[in-house]
Design an enzyme around this catalytic site. Structure first.
Site, PDB file in Angstrom:
ATOM      1  N   GLU A   1      12.235   2.661  -9.103  1.00  0.00           N
ATOM      2  CA  GLU A   1      13.097   3.683  -8.461  1.00  0.00           C
ATOM      3  C   GLU A   1      12.530   5.087  -8.666  1.00  0.00           C
ATOM      4  O   GLU A   1      13.250   6.036  -8.958  1.00  0.00           O
ATOM      5  CB  GLU A   1      14.542   3.560  -8.949  1.00  0.00           C
ATOM      6  CG  GLU A   1      15.168   2.278  -8.422  1.00  0.00           C
ATOM      7  CD  GLU A   1      16.682   2.288  -8.366  1.00  0.00           C
ATOM      8  OE1 GLU A   1      17.275   3.371  -8.202  1.00  0.00           O
ATOM      9  OE2 GLU A   1      17.256   1.202  -8.476  1.00  0.00           O
TER      10      GLU A   1
ATOM     11  N   ILE B   1      10.758  -1.011 -36.669  1.00  0.00           N
ATOM     12  CA  ILE B   1      11.692  -1.332 -37.760  1.00  0.00           C
ATOM     13  C   ILE B   1      11.829  -2.850 -37.922  1.00  0.00           C
ATOM     14  O   ILE B   1      12.031  -3.351 -39.023  1.00  0.00           O
ATOM     15  CB  ILE B   1      13.064  -0.646 -37.512  1.00  0.00           C
ATOM     16  CG1 ILE B   1      12.905   0.874 -37.653  1.00  0.00           C
ATOM     17  CG2 ILE B   1      14.131  -1.164 -38.474  1.00  0.00           C
ATOM     18  CD1 ILE B   1      14.136   1.689 -37.279  1.00  0.00           C
TER      19      ILE B   1
ATOM     20  N   ASN C   1       0.804  -1.232   0.000  1.00  0.00           N
ATOM     21  CA  ASN C   1       0.000   0.000   0.000  1.00  0.00           C
ATOM     22  C   ASN C   1       0.833   1.276   0.000  1.00  0.00           C
ATOM     23  O   ASN C   1       0.305   2.366   0.250  1.00  0.00           O
ATOM     24  CB  ASN C   1      -0.937   0.015   1.224  1.00  0.00           C
ATOM     25  CG  ASN C   1      -1.969  -1.094   1.134  1.00  0.00           C
ATOM     26  OD1 ASN C   1      -2.492  -1.370   0.049  1.00  0.00           O
ATOM     27  ND2 ASN C   1      -2.221  -1.763   2.239  1.00  0.00           N
TER      28      ASN C   1
HETATM   29  C1  LIG Z   1      10.591  -5.210 -11.122  1.00  0.00           C
HETATM   30  C2  LIG Z   1      10.524  -4.287  -9.956  1.00  0.00           C
HETATM   31  C3  LIG Z   1      11.575  -4.227  -9.068  1.00  0.00           C
HETATM   32  C4  LIG Z   1      11.511  -3.387  -7.953  1.00  0.00           C
HETATM   33  N1  LIG Z   1      12.513  -3.409  -7.023  1.00  0.00           N
HETATM   34  C5  LIG Z   1      12.343  -2.753  -5.841  1.00  0.00           C
HETATM   35  C6  LIG Z   1      13.276  -2.915  -4.760  1.00  0.00           C
HETATM   36  O1  LIG Z   1      14.286  -3.615  -4.894  1.00  0.00           O
HETATM   37  N2  LIG Z   1      13.031  -2.280  -3.585  1.00  0.00           N
HETATM   38  C7  LIG Z   1      11.928  -1.500  -3.389  1.00  0.00           C
HETATM   39  O2  LIG Z   1      11.759  -0.969  -2.309  1.00  0.00           O
HETATM   40  N3  LIG Z   1      11.023  -1.319  -4.400  1.00  0.00           N
HETATM   41  C8  LIG Z   1      11.197  -1.925  -5.604  1.00  0.00           C
HETATM   42  N4  LIG Z   1      10.270  -1.779  -6.607  1.00  0.00           N
HETATM   43  C9  LIG Z   1       9.125  -0.913  -6.383  1.00  0.00           C
HETATM   44  C10 LIG Z   1       9.092   0.329  -7.266  1.00  0.00           C
HETATM   45  O3  LIG Z   1      10.061   1.247  -6.843  1.00  0.00           O
HETATM   46  C11 LIG Z   1       7.661   0.862  -7.230  1.00  0.00           C
HETATM   47  O4  LIG Z   1       6.896   0.002  -8.057  1.00  0.00           O
HETATM   48  C12 LIG Z   1       7.536   2.289  -7.686  1.00  0.00           C
HETATM   49  O5  LIG Z   1       8.123   3.152  -6.758  1.00  0.00           O
HETATM   50  C13 LIG Z   1       6.091   2.720  -7.907  1.00  0.00           C
HETATM   51  O6  LIG Z   1       5.267   2.365  -6.826  1.00  0.00           O
HETATM   52  P1  LIG Z   1       3.901   1.556  -7.105  1.00  0.00           P
HETATM   53  O7  LIG Z   1       4.239   0.421  -7.991  1.00  0.00           O
HETATM   54  O8  LIG Z   1       3.285   1.245  -5.804  1.00  0.00           O
HETATM   55  O9  LIG Z   1       3.008   2.548  -7.926  1.00  0.00           O
HETATM   56  P2  LIG Z   1       2.035   3.688  -7.317  1.00  0.00           P
HETATM   57  O10 LIG Z   1       2.791   4.513  -6.347  1.00  0.00           O
HETATM   58  O11 LIG Z   1       0.785   3.049  -6.876  1.00  0.00           O
HETATM   59  O12 LIG Z   1       1.761   4.545  -8.610  1.00  0.00           O
HETATM   60  C14 LIG Z   1       0.790   4.187  -9.584  1.00  0.00           C
HETATM   61  C15 LIG Z   1       0.708   5.343 -10.605  1.00  0.00           C
HETATM   62  O13 LIG Z   1       0.262   6.535  -9.925  1.00  0.00           O
HETATM   63  C16 LIG Z   1       1.194   7.571 -10.159  1.00  0.00           C
HETATM   64  N5  LIG Z   1       1.270   8.459  -9.004  1.00  0.00           N
HETATM   65  C17 LIG Z   1       1.402   8.112  -7.705  1.00  0.00           C
HETATM   66  N6  LIG Z   1       1.465   9.204  -6.933  1.00  0.00           N
HETATM   67  C18 LIG Z   1       1.385  10.271  -7.762  1.00  0.00           C
HETATM   68  C19 LIG Z   1       1.388  11.688  -7.574  1.00  0.00           C
HETATM   69  N7  LIG Z   1       1.537  12.227  -6.353  1.00  0.00           N
HETATM   70  N8  LIG Z   1       1.272  12.494  -8.650  1.00  0.00           N
HETATM   71  C20 LIG Z   1       1.165  11.946  -9.891  1.00  0.00           C
HETATM   72  N9  LIG Z   1       1.139  10.627 -10.132  1.00  0.00           N
HETATM   73  C21 LIG Z   1       1.263   9.800  -9.089  1.00  0.00           C
HETATM   74  C22 LIG Z   1       2.513   6.878 -10.397  1.00  0.00           C
HETATM   75  O14 LIG Z   1       3.431   7.710 -11.090  1.00  0.00           O
HETATM   76  C23 LIG Z   1       2.068   5.680 -11.215  1.00  0.00           C
HETATM   77  O15 LIG Z   1       1.911   6.045 -12.558  1.00  0.00           O
HETATM   78  C24 LIG Z   1      10.369  -2.577  -7.757  1.00  0.00           C
HETATM   79  C25 LIG Z   1       9.300  -2.622  -8.682  1.00  0.00           C
HETATM   80  C26 LIG Z   1       9.364  -3.482  -9.750  1.00  0.00           C
HETATM   81  C27 LIG Z   1       8.177  -3.524 -10.693  1.00  0.00           C
END
Ligand SMILES: Cc1cc2nc3c(=O)[nH]c(=O)nc-3n(C[C@H](O)[C@H](O)[C@H](O)COP(=O)(O)OP(=O)(O)OC[C@H]3O[C@@H](n4cnc5c(N)ncnc54)[C@H](O)[C@@H]3O)c2cc1C
Length: 380
Positions: free
Chosen positions: A364, A338, A129
């Site tokens: 990130e 392409i 969350n």
């Molecule tokens: C393959 C993979 C590896 C990863 N590795 C790590 C790791 O090693 N350690 C770790 O801690 N995390 C890791 N992550 C987590 C990653 O950093 C998060 O997925 C990322 O920060 C986005 O968070 P979320 O997926 O919860 O998306 P959300 O925060 O739910 O965002 C969903 C959408 O809403 C948008 N959004 C959210 N808030 C706002 C705002 N205030 N204004 C405008 N738009 C907004 C976002 O830009 C996005 O488009 C990994 C993720 C993946 C998929």
């Protein structure tokens, strides 16, 4: 002004390029097919100082700097984005907090073995969350005598399924939003720490990504990074700033590899009696890609250099991450175009770069979050 890599950097670039071709390329197909990371690479790279090239030689590192780390990440990404991601997690997120803020004991027991590839690390901030809104994490660390008891869950953690230790972000004081967070080292085998599941991903399939659970997980108080409660958020911010620069190099490596494959394909594919590279539509796309890759690379290395000068690059690091990841999407889309129908077939390698690179505007810090940071730094 000098925009050239130093002689030392060029020697390192050649060494890591040769290593990647010889030692990593042959492992890619199996790692992608099985979703199992070739773990021997940690030690192999550690032994040669390739794993964590920017840390001092006395700690087992390569004795280089941020530019050296970018070179390593760019070269590995040219070969395989997933393998590169696991290794760059080790060279950055999973080691930097200990390197910069850890105790001597943490350095001896965790950091040095990690730099040498004897221990694999992970960095766990994201929760089911709380992604972009990192200050909303729910993991708690409650002091109990000489220990902290950690409860919470982390998701999407790179190297999570097989790591020897994980740096976990948890609230020590939930009443202070953001400022009540600390980072803790939790070692594999600590009762209460478990891997709930390994996640199945669209791309970057050679990374092992996991969901981690901490249930009444008791760690010694000395496993907290830093000496005061509440210092974690700035440690996280500092680590992510550095990581965003490296991420630029990740995008450059992927863009370069996709471009190289596409040039080769366009020279070989014949339609209307000539190779498609002879069509202006193809040449224009390739010309634009070459331009963008040059700009991506120049800007990434410029900011890596600024970082080395000790400047505040909070804004620029976000600009690197935003620009390189977004431009990469256009490059990958054009590469796919392409390649025509063949590009959409699993037997052609371009699809892998296309799937892998799609992730880069998300992890990130998403592109939207980078825009927020840049605007804030600009004072808007
Ligand atoms: C393959 C993979 C590896 C990863 N590795 C790590 C790791 O090693 N350690 C770790 O801690 N995390 C890791 N992550 C987590 C990653 O950093 C998060 O997925 C990322 O920060 C986005 O968070 P979320 O997926 O919860 O998306 P959300 O925060 O739910 O965002 C969903 C959408 O809403 C948008 N959004 C959210 N808030 C706002 C705002 N205030 N204004 C405008 N738009 C907004 C976002 O830009 C996005 O488009 C990994 C993720 C993946 C998929």
């Amino acid at each position: 002004m000098d925009f050239e890599l130093s002689e030392e950097n060029r020697i390192f670039q050649k060494a890591i390029r040769d290593f990647a071709q010889k030692e990593i390329a042959p492992l890619v197909e199996e790692a992608e097919a099985t979703n199992v990371f070739p773990k021997q690479l940690f030690r192999k790279m550690g032994e040669q100082g390739f794993l964590c090239p920017r840390y001092p030689v006395e700690l087992g590192g390569g004795g280089g700097d941020k530019i050296t780390e970018c070179i390593m990440v760019e070269e590995l990404n040219r070969i395989n984005a997933g393998i590169a991601a696991s290794l760059m997690a080790q060279s950055g997120l999973a080691t930097q907090p200990i390197y910069k803020y850890g105790s001597e004991e943490q350095k001896k027991n965790i950091l040095i073995p990690a730099i040498k590839g004897e221990k694999v690390g992970a960095f766990a901030l994201t929760e089911p969350n709380a992604g972009s809104d990192a200050a909303s994490i729910q993991t708690r660390a409650v002091r109990d005598g000489d220990s902290y008891i950690i409860n919470g869950a982390k998701i999407f953690i790179t190297n999570g399924p097989f790591c020897d230790y994980v740096i976990v972000a948890a609230y020590t004081d939930p009443s202070k939003r953001g400022n009540g967070i600390n980072l803790f080292i939790v070692e594999r085998g600590t009762p209460g720490f478990s891997v709930a599941r390994k996640l199945d991903k669209v791309g970057n399939r050679s990374i092992e990504t996991g969901e981690l659970v901490f249930e009444d997980c008791r760690v010694p108080a000395k496993n907290m990074i830093g000496d005061k409660e509440g210092g974690g958020f700035s440690q996280i911010a500092d680590t992510l700033i550095s990581g965003r620069i490296t991420y630029g190099a990740r995008c450059v490596g992927t863009a370069q590899a996709a471009y190289d494959l596409t040039v080769q394909y366009a020279k070989e594919r014949v339609q209307f009696g000539k190779p498609i590279i002879k069509f202006q539509a193809t040449r224009f796309k390739l010309a634009e890609m070459a331009m963008n890759i040059d700009i991506m690379r120049t800007y990434t290395y410029k900011v890596a250099w600024m970082y080395e000068q000790g400047r505040n690059v909070r804004k620029e690091a976000s600009m690197v991450k935003l620009f390189t990841a977004e431009i990469l999407q256009k490059i990958l889309s054009d590469c796919m175009q392409i390649h025509g129908g063949y590009g959409y077939m699993m037997e052609y390698p371009i699809q892998r770069y296309w799937r892998d690179g799609r992730l880069f505007t998300i992890t990130e810090g998403t592109s939207e979050i980078q825009r927020l940071i840049i605007a804030k730094e600009l004072g808007f």
